[in-house]
Design a protein around this motif. Structure first.
Motif, PDB file in Angstrom:
ATOM      1  N   ILE A 239     -62.984  34.745  15.459  1.00 19.40           N
ATOM      2  CA  ILE A 239     -63.788  35.940  15.720  1.00 19.40           C
ATOM      3  C   ILE A 239     -64.330  36.476  14.403  1.00 19.40           C
ATOM      4  N   ALA A 240     -65.413  37.239  14.490  1.00 15.08           N
ATOM      5  CA  ALA A 240     -66.064  37.748  13.284  1.00 15.08           C
ATOM      6  C   ALA A 240     -65.128  38.616  12.460  1.00 15.08           C
ATOM      7  N   GLU A 241     -64.291  39.395  13.136  1.00 19.67           N
ATOM      8  CA  GLU A 241     -63.381  40.293  12.416  1.00 19.67           C
ATOM      9  C   GLU A 241     -62.251  39.546  11.724  1.00 19.67           C
ATOM     10  N   ALA A 242     -61.886  38.386  12.236  1.00 21.33           N
ATOM     11  CA  ALA A 242     -60.785  37.595  11.657  1.00 21.33           C
ATOM     12  C   ALA A 242     -61.073  36.116  11.879  1.00 21.33           C
ATOM     13  N   PRO A 243     -61.974  35.538  11.095  1.00 23.11           N
ATOM     14  CA  PRO A 243     -62.329  34.131  11.291  1.00 23.11           C
ATOM     15  C   PRO A 243     -61.237  33.193  10.779  1.00 23.11           C
ATOM     16  N   TRP A 244     -61.281  31.965  11.276  1.00 24.43           N
ATOM     17  CA  TRP A 244     -60.406  30.922  10.756  1.00 24.43           C
ATOM     18  C   TRP A 244     -61.061  30.266   9.553  1.00 24.43           C
ATOM     19  N   TRP A 245     -60.225  29.871   8.585  1.00 23.75           N
ATOM     20  CA  TRP A 245     -60.670  29.095   7.433  1.00 23.75           C
ATOM     21  C   TRP A 245     -59.851  27.814   7.401  1.00 23.75           C
ATOM     22  N   VAL A 246     -60.529  26.671   7.364  1.00 24.26           N
ATOM     23  CA  VAL A 246     -59.858  25.370   7.385  1.00 24.26           C
ATOM     24  C   VAL A 246     -59.712  24.847   5.965  1.00 24.26           C
ATOM     25  N   VAL A 247     -58.487  24.503   5.584  1.00 21.54           N
ATOM     26  CA  VAL A 247     -58.177  23.962   4.260  1.00 21.54           C
ATOM     27  C   VAL A 247     -57.937  22.463   4.389  1.00 21.54           C
ATOM     28  N   GLU A 248     -58.746  21.666   3.727  1.00 21.13           N
ATOM     29  CA  GLU A 248     -58.501  20.223   3.681  1.00 21.13           C
ATOM     30  C   GLU A 248     -57.257  19.985   2.833  1.00 21.13           C
ATOM     31  N   ALA A 249     -56.197  19.449   3.443  1.00 17.60           N
ATOM     32  CA  ALA A 249     -54.885  19.480   2.801  1.00 17.60           C
ATOM     33  C   ALA A 249     -54.261  18.114   2.570  1.00 17.60           C
ATOM     34  N   VAL A 250     -55.034  17.035   2.647  1.00 14.46           N
ATOM     35  CA  VAL A 250     -54.469  15.724   2.342  1.00 14.46           C
ATOM     36  C   VAL A 250     -54.054  15.660   0.880  1.00 14.46           C
ATOM     37  N   ASP A 251     -54.877  16.207  -0.014  1.00 16.48           N
ATOM     38  CA  ASP A 251     -54.518  16.319  -1.425  1.00 16.48           C
ATOM     39  C   ASP A 251     -53.866  17.685  -1.637  1.00 16.48           C
ATOM     40  N   LYS A 252     -52.558  17.694  -1.852  1.00 17.91           N
ATOM     41  CA  LYS A 252     -51.814  18.955  -1.905  1.00 17.91           C
ATOM     42  C   LYS A 252     -52.265  19.858  -3.040  1.00 17.91           C
ATOM     43  N   LYS A 253     -52.488  19.282  -4.210  1.00 19.06           N
ATOM     44  CA  LYS A 253     -52.860  20.112  -5.362  1.00 19.06           C
ATOM     45  C   LYS A 253     -54.210  20.783  -5.143  1.00 19.06           C
ATOM     46  N   ARG A 254     -55.177  20.001  -4.679  1.00 14.57           N
ATOM     47  CA  ARG A 254     -56.488  20.595  -4.413  1.00 14.57           C
ATOM     48  C   ARG A 254     -56.401  21.655  -3.313  1.00 14.57           C
ATOM     49  N   ALA A 255     -55.579  21.388  -2.300  1.00 17.55           N
ATOM     50  CA  ALA A 255     -55.419  22.349  -1.204  1.00 17.55           C
ATOM     51  C   ALA A 255     -54.872  23.677  -1.727  1.00 17.55           C
ATOM     52  N   ARG A 256     -53.895  23.607  -2.617  1.00 12.55           N
ATOM     53  CA  ARG A 256     -53.322  24.844  -3.171  1.00 12.55           C
ATOM     54  C   ARG A 256     -54.361  25.639  -3.936  1.00 12.55           C
ATOM     55  N   LEU A 257     -55.060  24.963  -4.826  1.00 10.70           N
ATOM     56  CA  LEU A 257     -56.047  25.656  -5.652  1.00 10.70           C
ATOM     57  C   LEU A 257     -57.178  26.214  -4.795  1.00 10.70           C
ATOM     58  N   ASN A 258     -57.652  25.423  -3.851  1.00 14.06           N
ATOM     59  CA  ASN A 258     -58.755  25.873  -3.002  1.00 14.06           C
ATOM     60  C   ASN A 258     -58.358  27.077  -2.160  1.00 14.06           C
ATOM     61  N   CYS A 259     -57.150  27.021  -1.584  1.00 17.29           N
ATOM     62  CA  CYS A 259     -56.703  28.110  -0.725  1.00 17.29           C
ATOM     63  C   CYS A 259     -56.497  29.395  -1.524  1.00 17.29           C
ATOM     64  N   ILE A 260     -55.839  29.284  -2.668  1.00 20.25           N
ATOM     65  CA  ILE A 260     -55.564  30.483  -3.464  1.00 20.25           C
ATOM     66  C   ILE A 260     -56.862  31.101  -3.977  1.00 20.25           C
ATOM     67  N   SER A 261     -57.779  30.266  -4.456  1.00 19.71           N
ATOM     68  CA  SER A 261     -59.039  30.805  -4.978  1.00 19.71           C
ATOM     69  C   SER A 261     -59.840  31.471  -3.859  1.00 19.71           C
ATOM     70  N   HIS A 262     -59.814  30.890  -2.658  1.00 18.44           N
ATOM     71  CA  HIS A 262     -60.513  31.500  -1.530  1.00 18.44           C
ATOM     72  C   HIS A 262     -59.871  32.824  -1.140  1.00 18.44           C
ATOM     73  N   PHE A 263     -58.557  32.843  -1.090  1.00 20.72           N
ATOM     74  CA  PHE A 263     -57.820  34.076  -0.784  1.00 20.72           C
ATOM     75  C   PHE A 263     -58.207  35.196  -1.747  1.00 20.72           C
ATOM     76  N   LEU A 264     -58.242  34.876  -3.028  1.00 17.10           N
ATOM     77  CA  LEU A 264     -58.604  35.881  -4.033  1.00 17.10           C
ATOM     78  C   LEU A 264     -60.017  36.413  -3.821  1.00 17.10           C
ATOM     79  N   ALA A 265     -60.914  35.534  -3.362  1.00 16.32           N
ATOM     80  CA  ALA A 265     -62.313  35.925  -3.194  1.00 16.32           C
ATOM     81  C   ALA A 265     -62.530  36.825  -1.976  1.00 16.32           C
ATOM     82  N   GLN A 266     -61.547  36.888  -1.078  1.00 20.82           N
ATOM     83  CA  GLN A 266     -61.727  37.667   0.147  1.00 20.82           C
ATOM     84  C   GLN A 266     -61.438  39.150  -0.035  1.00 20.82           C
ATOM     85  N   ILE A 267     -60.790  39.514  -1.143  1.00 18.97           N
ATOM     86  CA  ILE A 267     -60.414  40.912  -1.364  1.00 18.97           C
ATOM     87  C   ILE A 267     -60.976  41.356  -2.709  1.00 18.97           C
TER      88      ILE A 267
END
Length: 303
Positions: A239-267
């Motif tokens: 939903i627009a108020e709380a959308p889903w974000w999909v993290v490509e997680a086969v590569d664990k290190k990239r998944a961590r960095l991508n998720c954390i950087s995205h999280f920081l950008a949301q606030i």
């Protein structure tokens, strides 16, 4: 002398992350052994350079501390939901987020299966108890979306209850957002082959076998059922108020960095002014005599 002590303290801090990375190196060797025995390497790409990974992780963790200060100062309430298949890497990301944060500000909610009393409550009731107060961040390691995933696939609820969940959850989340809660939802996506490899590693690794539950074993045979359940969940609760974000997680290190950087950008956050701290001189009294500690009370110095 003081410089050596400061350097040692800094290295001790870095070693927290290094310990986890050494553990992952051990698992990587185990994975190599499994691949050499005939299992396919599901990643298909080179891993992230270790120096780049550490540099970016420490930079992002510094930003997480700044975000934590901002959440406290602005009395924000933040909820982050982590969902995904078993072994998708949710726990690894959560560890890196919380590693350098104050556990009184950023805490993890990982609820067990509901007890008999909780099964008779309003479905969302036990999750509401873990929502943040002002100045808090709560990371849900799995969440109310259990109903749309494992409960549905494993037959722990009826299709009528699933349908009611899909009707209720958008309104429930809109209510949370209207109340001022910042709500973020991440789905960690891995391939069939990657999950198979990670499960094999858990089977062969005595330090990880505790992570492999009977439910995990059963989930392997129901991969397609979980896929259909995931697709329905994303479609009906994005939903627009709380959308889903999909993290490509086969590569664990990239998944961590991508998720954390995205999280920081949301606030949106900024620097918080802190009063300067001056360490007072220790007060000494001539009549103070330190009491001796009996030798038998000391932990044996084996190292």
């Amino acid at each position: 002398m003081a410089t050596d002590a400061i350097r040692r303290e800094i290295m001790d801090s870095f070693d927290e992350e290094l310990e986890m990375e050494f553990e992952e190196e051990r698992l990587a060797r185990l994975a190599d052994d499994l691949v050499s025995e005939g299992a396919a390497d599901p990643s298909g790409s080179a891993g992230l350079d270790r120096r780049v990974y550490f540099r970016e992780l420490f930079r992002l963790q510094h930003e997480l501390v700044r975000l934590q200060d901002w959440v406290q100062s602005q009395k924000l309430r933040v909820v982050v939901i982590f969902e995904g298949r078993d072994s998708a890497g949710k726990g690894g990301v959560i560890k890196r987020i919380t590693q350098r944060l104050n556990p009184r500000v950023c805490r993890v909610a990982a609820l067990p299966a509901p007890n008999e009393r909780e099964r008779t409550q309003w479905y969302f009731q036990r999750y509401v108890a873990h929502l943040p107060a002002a100045g808090e961040i709560v990371l849900f390691d799995r969440s109310w979306y259990n109903r749309a995933g494992v409960e549905r696939v494993m037959g722990f609820c009826s299709e009528a209850e699933v349908e009611e969940f899909f009707r209720s959850v958008p309104e429930f989340e809109r209510m949370l957002v209207r109340s001022g809660i910042v709500l973020l939802k991440y789905w960690f996506s891995i391939t069939d082959a990657e999950q198979a490899l990670r499960f094999q590693m858990r089977i062969h690794d005595p330090l990880k076998q505790w992570k492999l539950s009977p439910m995990d074993i059963e989930s392997r045979s129901r991969w397609e059922d979980y896929t259909r359940a995931k697709e329905a969940m994303l479609q009906r609760t994005h939903i627009a108020e709380a959308p889903w974000w999909v993290v490509e997680a086969v590569d664990k290190k990239r998944a961590r960095l991508n998720c954390i950087s995205h999280f920081l950008a949301q606030i949106p956050y900024g620097d918080v002014a802190h009063p300067s701290v001056n360490l007072p001189a220790r007060v000494r009294h001539d009549d103070y005599v330190r009491a001796p500690v009996p030798p038998e009370m000391f932990v044996p110095a084996l190292y």
